[in-house]
Design a protein around this motif. Structure first.
Motif, PDB file in Angstrom:
ATOM      1  N   ILE A   2       0.843  -1.199   0.000  1.00  0.00           N
ATOM      2  CA  ILE A   2       0.000   0.000   0.000  1.00  0.00           C
ATOM      3  C   ILE A   2       0.876   1.247   0.000  1.00  0.00           C
ATOM      4  CG2 ILE A   2      -1.622   1.359   1.397  1.00  0.00           C
ATOM      5  CD1 ILE A   2      -3.020  -0.960   0.236  1.00  0.00           C
ATOM      6  N   SER A   3       0.474   2.237  -0.787  1.00  0.00           N
ATOM      7  CA  SER A   3       1.151   3.537  -0.751  1.00  0.00           C
ATOM      8  C   SER A   3       0.124   4.634  -0.970  1.00  0.00           C
ATOM      9  CB  SER A   3       2.243   3.615  -1.818  1.00  0.00           C
ATOM     10  OG  SER A   3       1.702   3.477  -3.107  1.00  0.00           O
ATOM     11  N   CYS A   4       0.426   5.810  -0.440  1.00  0.00           N
ATOM     12  CA  CYS A   4      -0.421   6.988  -0.623  1.00  0.00           C
ATOM     13  C   CYS A   4       0.407   8.041  -1.351  1.00  0.00           C
ATOM     14  CB  CYS A   4      -0.881   7.551   0.716  1.00  0.00           C
ATOM     15  SG  CYS A   4      -2.059   6.512   1.575  1.00  0.00           S
ATOM     16  N   LYS A   5      -0.178   8.605  -2.389  1.00  0.00           N
ATOM     17  CA  LYS A   5       0.514   9.636  -3.152  1.00  0.00           C
ATOM     18  C   LYS A   5      -0.378  10.861  -3.261  1.00  0.00           C
ATOM     19  CE  LYS A   5       2.907   6.149  -5.868  1.00  0.00           C
ATOM     20  NZ  LYS A   5       3.079   5.543  -7.182  1.00  0.00           N
ATOM     21  N   LYS A   6       0.224  12.007  -3.061  1.00  0.00           N
ATOM     22  CA  LYS A   6      -0.520  13.259  -3.130  1.00  0.00           C
ATOM     23  C   LYS A   6      -0.909  13.533  -4.584  1.00  0.00           C
ATOM     24  CE  LYS A   6      -0.649  17.638  -0.899  1.00  0.00           C
ATOM     25  NZ  LYS A   6      -1.636  17.531   0.142  1.00  0.00           N
ATOM     26  N   MET A   7      -2.195  13.838  -4.801  1.00  0.00           N
ATOM     27  CA  MET A   7      -2.682  14.202  -6.126  1.00  0.00           C
ATOM     28  C   MET A   7      -3.733  15.296  -6.000  1.00  0.00           C
ATOM     29  SD  MET A   7      -4.057  10.353  -7.234  1.00  0.00           S
ATOM     30  CE  MET A   7      -5.150  11.065  -8.364  1.00  0.00           C
ATOM     31  N   PHE A   8      -3.503  16.382  -6.666  1.00  0.00           N
ATOM     32  CA  PHE A   8      -4.466  17.490  -6.738  1.00  0.00           C
ATOM     33  C   PHE A   8      -4.902  17.987  -5.354  1.00  0.00           C
ATOM     34  CE2 PHE A   8      -5.296  14.600 -10.373  1.00  0.00           C
ATOM     35  CZ  PHE A   8      -4.715  15.391 -11.348  1.00  0.00           C
ATOM     36  N   GLY A   9      -3.997  18.014  -4.411  1.00  0.00           N
ATOM     37  CA  GLY A   9      -4.307  18.483  -3.067  1.00  0.00           C
ATOM     38  C   GLY A   9      -4.901  17.432  -2.159  1.00  0.00           C
ATOM     39  N   GLU A  10      -5.183  16.260  -2.676  1.00  0.00           N
ATOM     40  CA  GLU A  10      -5.719  15.147  -1.894  1.00  0.00           C
ATOM     41  C   GLU A  10      -4.762  13.966  -2.059  1.00  0.00           C
ATOM     42  OE1 GLU A  10      -8.030  15.671   0.133  1.00  0.00           O
ATOM     43  OE2 GLU A  10      -9.117  17.379  -0.644  1.00  0.00           O
ATOM     44  N   TYR A  11      -5.191  12.753  -1.725  1.00  0.00           N
ATOM     45  CA  TYR A  11      -4.309  11.594  -1.796  1.00  0.00           C
ATOM     46  C   TYR A  11      -4.955  10.457  -2.573  1.00  0.00           C
ATOM     47  CZ  TYR A  11      -1.427  13.811   1.724  1.00  0.00           C
ATOM     48  OH  TYR A  11      -0.617  14.689   2.381  1.00  0.00           O
ATOM     49  N   GLY A  12      -4.154   9.761  -3.340  1.00  0.00           N
ATOM     50  CA  GLY A  12      -4.568   8.524  -3.982  1.00  0.00           C
ATOM     51  C   GLY A  12      -3.995   7.366  -3.183  1.00  0.00           C
ATOM     52  N   VAL A  13      -4.763   6.300  -3.028  1.00  0.00           N
ATOM     53  CA  VAL A  13      -4.312   5.115  -2.305  1.00  0.00           C
ATOM     54  C   VAL A  13      -4.071   4.019  -3.341  1.00  0.00           C
ATOM     55  CG1 VAL A  13      -4.875   3.408  -0.535  1.00  0.00           C
ATOM     56  CG2 VAL A  13      -5.643   5.774  -0.267  1.00  0.00           C
TER      57      VAL A  13
END
Length: 70
Positions: free
Chosen positions: A21-32
């Protein structure tokens, strides 16, 4: 209002038993991501699981996480 890094880290920590699992910042929010495939979003400190992601996340861990949200 964007999601906090602490909440994104918490969600990722709760889902680590499901796999990579990883979380990446996208457009001010996060994708999991699970194994480099997007399985959900974190928006305004809420976790949203992608509808078709259940086949990537084992039902056991999904049930545990849904219990956490409720």
């Amino acid at each position: 209002m964007g999601s906090s890094k602490e909440f994104a880290d918490y969600v990722c920590d709760q889902l680590t038993a499901a796999g990579n699992i990883s979380c990446k910042k996208m457009f001010g929010e996060y994708g999991v991501y699970l194994d480099e495939k997007i399985v959900g979003l974190i928006c305004d400190n809420q976790f949203f699981l992608k509808k078709k992601s259940y086949k990537y996340v084992t039902l056991h861990y999904l049930a545990l996480f849904i219990a956490f949200i409720i």
